[in-house]
Write a protein that holds these residues in place. Structure first.
Motif, PDB file in Angstrom:
ATOM      1  N   LEU A 179      -1.341  12.919  -7.947  1.00  0.00           N
ATOM      2  CA  LEU A 179      -1.391  11.451  -7.833  1.00  0.00           C
ATOM      3  C   LEU A 179      -2.749  10.969  -7.317  1.00  0.00           C
ATOM      4  CD1 LEU A 179       2.092  10.523  -6.303  1.00  0.00           C
ATOM      5  CD2 LEU A 179       1.462  11.004  -8.641  1.00  0.00           C
ATOM      6  N   ILE A 180      -3.488  11.874  -6.660  1.00  0.00           N
ATOM      7  CA  ILE A 180      -4.812  11.480  -6.149  1.00  0.00           C
ATOM      8  C   ILE A 180      -5.698  11.087  -7.343  1.00  0.00           C
ATOM      9  CG2 ILE A 180      -6.878  12.318  -4.926  1.00  0.00           C
ATOM     10  CD1 ILE A 180      -4.928  14.153  -3.297  1.00  0.00           C
ATOM     11  N   GLY A 181      -5.696  11.933  -8.369  1.00  0.00           N
ATOM     12  CA  GLY A 181      -6.485  11.633  -9.572  1.00  0.00           C
ATOM     13  C   GLY A 181      -5.931  10.422 -10.321  1.00  0.00           C
ATOM     14  N   TYR A 182      -4.615  10.335 -10.338  1.00  0.00           N
ATOM     15  CA  TYR A 182      -3.932   9.232 -11.042  1.00  0.00           C
ATOM     16  C   TYR A 182      -4.369   7.871 -10.471  1.00  0.00           C
ATOM     17  CZ  TYR A 182       0.269   6.482 -12.426  1.00  0.00           C
ATOM     18  OH  TYR A 182       1.151   5.543 -12.908  1.00  0.00           O
ATOM     19  N   TYR A 183      -4.366   7.768  -9.130  1.00  0.00           N
ATOM     20  CA  TYR A 183      -4.727   6.479  -8.518  1.00  0.00           C
ATOM     21  C   TYR A 183      -6.247   6.280  -8.459  1.00  0.00           C
ATOM     22  CZ  TYR A 183       0.138   5.542  -7.504  1.00  0.00           C
ATOM     23  OH  TYR A 183       1.488   5.285  -7.641  1.00  0.00           O
ATOM     24  N   TYR A 184      -6.992   7.388  -8.433  1.00  0.00           N
ATOM     25  CA  TYR A 184      -8.459   7.269  -8.482  1.00  0.00           C
ATOM     26  C   TYR A 184      -8.844   6.617  -9.817  1.00  0.00           C
ATOM     27  CZ  TYR A 184     -13.362   8.583  -8.733  1.00  0.00           C
ATOM     28  OH  TYR A 184     -14.722   8.539  -8.870  1.00  0.00           O
ATOM     29  N   ALA A 185      -8.192   7.099 -10.892  1.00  0.00           N
ATOM     30  CA  ALA A 185      -8.489   6.555 -12.225  1.00  0.00           C
ATOM     31  C   ALA A 185      -8.133   5.079 -12.311  1.00  0.00           C
ATOM     32  CB  ALA A 185      -7.733   7.356 -13.278  1.00  0.00           C
TER      33      ALA A 185
ATOM     34  N   ILE B 232       0.820  -1.206   0.000  1.00  0.00           N
ATOM     35  CA  ILE B 232       0.000   0.000   0.000  1.00  0.00           C
ATOM     36  C   ILE B 232       0.861   1.266   0.000  1.00  0.00           C
ATOM     37  CG2 ILE B 232      -1.967  -1.066   1.168  1.00  0.00           C
ATOM     38  CD1 ILE B 232      -1.089   0.312   3.728  1.00  0.00           C
ATOM     39  N   ILE B 233       0.259   2.323  -0.508  1.00  0.00           N
ATOM     40  CA  ILE B 233       0.898   3.643  -0.465  1.00  0.00           C
ATOM     41  C   ILE B 233       0.135   4.490   0.550  1.00  0.00           C
ATOM     42  CG2 ILE B 233       1.255   5.797  -1.758  1.00  0.00           C
ATOM     43  CD1 ILE B 233       1.472   4.096  -4.314  1.00  0.00           C
ATOM     44  N   LEU B 234       0.870   5.197   1.431  1.00  0.00           N
ATOM     45  CA  LEU B 234       0.240   6.209   2.283  1.00  0.00           C
ATOM     46  C   LEU B 234       0.545   7.556   1.643  1.00  0.00           C
ATOM     47  CD1 LEU B 234       1.051   4.973   5.907  1.00  0.00           C
ATOM     48  CD2 LEU B 234      -1.033   4.614   4.573  1.00  0.00           C
ATOM     49  N   LEU B 235      -0.507   8.248   1.247  1.00  0.00           N
ATOM     50  CA  LEU B 235      -0.358   9.508   0.504  1.00  0.00           C
ATOM     51  C   LEU B 235      -0.967  10.649   1.307  1.00  0.00           C
ATOM     52  CD1 LEU B 235       0.357  10.656  -2.386  1.00  0.00           C
ATOM     53  CD2 LEU B 235      -2.004  10.199  -2.992  1.00  0.00           C
TER      54      LEU B 235
ATOM     55  N   LYS C 278      -7.665   2.625  -7.261  1.00  0.00           N
ATOM     56  CA  LYS C 278      -6.863   2.188  -6.102  1.00  0.00           C
ATOM     57  C   LYS C 278      -7.050   3.109  -4.899  1.00  0.00           C
ATOM     58  CE  LYS C 278      -4.413  -1.065  -8.170  1.00  0.00           C
ATOM     59  NZ  LYS C 278      -4.734  -2.449  -7.887  1.00  0.00           N
ATOM     60  N   LEU C 279      -7.720   4.249  -5.106  1.00  0.00           N
ATOM     61  CA  LEU C 279      -7.708   5.282  -4.070  1.00  0.00           C
ATOM     62  C   LEU C 279      -8.740   5.058  -2.963  1.00  0.00           C
ATOM     63  CD1 LEU C 279      -6.190   8.058  -3.640  1.00  0.00           C
ATOM     64  CD2 LEU C 279      -8.362   9.098  -4.278  1.00  0.00           C
ATOM     65  N   LYS C 280      -8.272   5.159  -1.704  1.00  0.00           N
ATOM     66  CA  LYS C 280      -9.162   5.112  -0.529  1.00  0.00           C
ATOM     67  C   LYS C 280      -8.818   6.345   0.291  1.00  0.00           C
ATOM     68  CE  LYS C 280      -9.654   0.531  -1.279  1.00  0.00           C
ATOM     69  NZ  LYS C 280     -10.899  -0.088  -1.691  1.00  0.00           N
ATOM     70  N   SER C 281      -9.811   7.121   0.696  1.00  0.00           N
ATOM     71  CA  SER C 281      -9.521   8.333   1.469  1.00  0.00           C
ATOM     72  C   SER C 281      -9.952   8.175   2.912  1.00  0.00           C
ATOM     73  CB  SER C 281     -10.276   9.518   0.868  1.00  0.00           C
ATOM     74  OG  SER C 281      -9.672   9.875  -0.332  1.00  0.00           O
ATOM     75  N   VAL C 282      -9.137   8.677   3.825  1.00  0.00           N
ATOM     76  CA  VAL C 282      -9.508   8.649   5.244  1.00  0.00           C
ATOM     77  C   VAL C 282      -9.352  10.058   5.823  1.00  0.00           C
ATOM     78  CG1 VAL C 282      -8.826   6.227   5.565  1.00  0.00           C
ATOM     79  CG2 VAL C 282      -7.189   8.035   6.088  1.00  0.00           C
TER      80      VAL C 282
ATOM     81  N   VAL D  78      -4.111   2.720  -2.322  1.00  0.00           N
ATOM     82  CA  VAL D  78      -3.440   3.993  -2.024  1.00  0.00           C
ATOM     83  C   VAL D  78      -4.334   4.703  -1.009  1.00  0.00           C
ATOM     84  CG1 VAL D  78      -2.663   6.198  -2.970  1.00  0.00           C
ATOM     85  CG2 VAL D  78      -2.481   4.110  -4.338  1.00  0.00           C
ATOM     86  N   VAL D  79      -3.815   4.876   0.203  1.00  0.00           N
ATOM     87  CA  VAL D  79      -4.623   5.501   1.250  1.00  0.00           C
ATOM     88  C   VAL D  79      -4.274   6.979   1.326  1.00  0.00           C
ATOM     89  CG1 VAL D  79      -5.227   5.498   3.695  1.00  0.00           C
ATOM     90  CG2 VAL D  79      -4.688   3.329   2.544  1.00  0.00           C
ATOM     91  N   GLU D  80      -5.237   7.807   0.935  1.00  0.00           N
ATOM     92  CA  GLU D  80      -5.031   9.262   1.007  1.00  0.00           C
ATOM     93  C   GLU D  80      -5.468   9.745   2.390  1.00  0.00           C
ATOM     94  OE1 GLU D  80      -7.985  11.594  -0.891  1.00  0.00           O
ATOM     95  OE2 GLU D  80      -6.894  13.452  -0.548  1.00  0.00           O
ATOM     96  N   MET D  81      -4.549  10.461   3.079  1.00  0.00           N
ATOM     97  CA  MET D  81      -4.870  10.974   4.414  1.00  0.00           C
ATOM     98  C   MET D  81      -5.136  12.471   4.307  1.00  0.00           C
ATOM     99  SD  MET D  81      -2.030   8.758   6.457  1.00  0.00           S
ATOM    100  CE  MET D  81      -2.656   9.272   8.035  1.00  0.00           C
TER     101      MET D  81
END
Ligand code: AP5
Length: 215
Positions: free
Chosen positions: A183-189, A5-8, A192-196, A110-113
């Motif tokens: 990268l948020i849009g990149y991984y959303y497309a 996983i990526i922490l972004l 893979k993107l999960k936001s917390v 990819v977990v967006e914080m």
């Protein structure tokens, strides 16, 4: 279960804090490019000195250097990785994709914080870490139980980072919004993107990350 996983998130979002929890709970390997670069800068080499100047200004180190560091760590193997502070540019994302493919691994999430800027300033200017075990503290929200002594390993080597001041932080935030937030849009497309909500308390954020990783 093995996951990668990526922490972004912006500086101070809590990536390092949550990565340490994930290491403990899931036995994953934390790959923090910030930590790797801080180790490189103490080496006294020409590359280390160049890296130190760039980091202290709050700018990003070249893609070539950080991709090289990650390539080396991945080649050592491991049972699932947490990418903490990497990738930070689209070029680094592409490189990570290729590196994972070469080693037969996949990126699971990819977990967006998400944390607002005002809170980031408070977090960064109050942070200190243990120079021996890496535990992360904060003057107000997470002080050591005994002043000047690490709760985890008992070391008195508690440190503040040279780039944890308001001026460097301003540049770090600009770099984040300009080069990393795309990268948020990149991984959303790539689905893979999960936001917390990174503003919640540490345990609540950890529970939310566990929940999005299960979904
Ligand atoms: P790096 O070390 O990666 O720093 P960063 O991204 O700026 O992130 P931080 O380590 O500052 O914050 P964090 O999100 O880990 O927050 P933490 O958990 O510590 O990079 C440093 C530099 O290296 C860069 O500026 C660049 O020059 C270079 N670099 C690194 N990677 C690179 C790359 N890929 N490409 C190019 N250059 C690169 O928490 C912060 C504070 O908040 C702590 O005090 C903590 O106790 C507190 N806290 C955490 N969570 C909470 C919570 N939920 N509630 C209240 N307080 C909390």
């Amino acid at each position: 279960m093995t996951i990668n996983i990526i922490l972004l998130g912006p500086p101070g979002a809590g990536k390092g804090t949550q990565a340490r929890i994930l290491v403990e709970e899931r036995g994953l390997v934390q790959l923090s490019t910030g930590d790797m670069l801080r180790a490189a800068r103490t080496s006294g080499t020409e590359m280390g000195n160049r890296v130190a100047e760039v980091m202290d200004r709050g700018q990003l180190v070249t893609d070539e250097i950080v991709i090289g560091l990650i390539r080396e760590k991945l080649s050592e193997g491991g049972n699932g990785f947490i990418f903490d502070g990497f990738p930070r540019t689209l070029a680094q994302s592409d490189a990570l994709g290729h590196l994972l493919e070469e080693t037969g691994m996949t990126l699971d999430a990819v977990v967006e914080m998400r944390v607002e800027d005002e809170a980031l300033v408070r977090r960064i200017t109050g942070r200190f870490t243990c120079g021996n075990c890496g535990e992360v503290y904060h003057d107000e929200t997470r002080p050591t139980k005994e002043p000047g002594v690490c709760d985890v390993c008992g070391s008195t080597d508690l440190r503040r980072r040279a780039d944890d001041n308001e001026e460097s932080l301003k540049t770090r935030l600009l770099e984040y919004y300009k080069k990393t937030s795309p990268l948020i849009g990149y991984y959303y497309a790539k689905n893979k993107l999960k936001s917390v909500d990174g503003l919640a308390e540490v345990d609540t954020v950890a529970a939310e990350i566990n929940s999005v990783l299960k979904s």
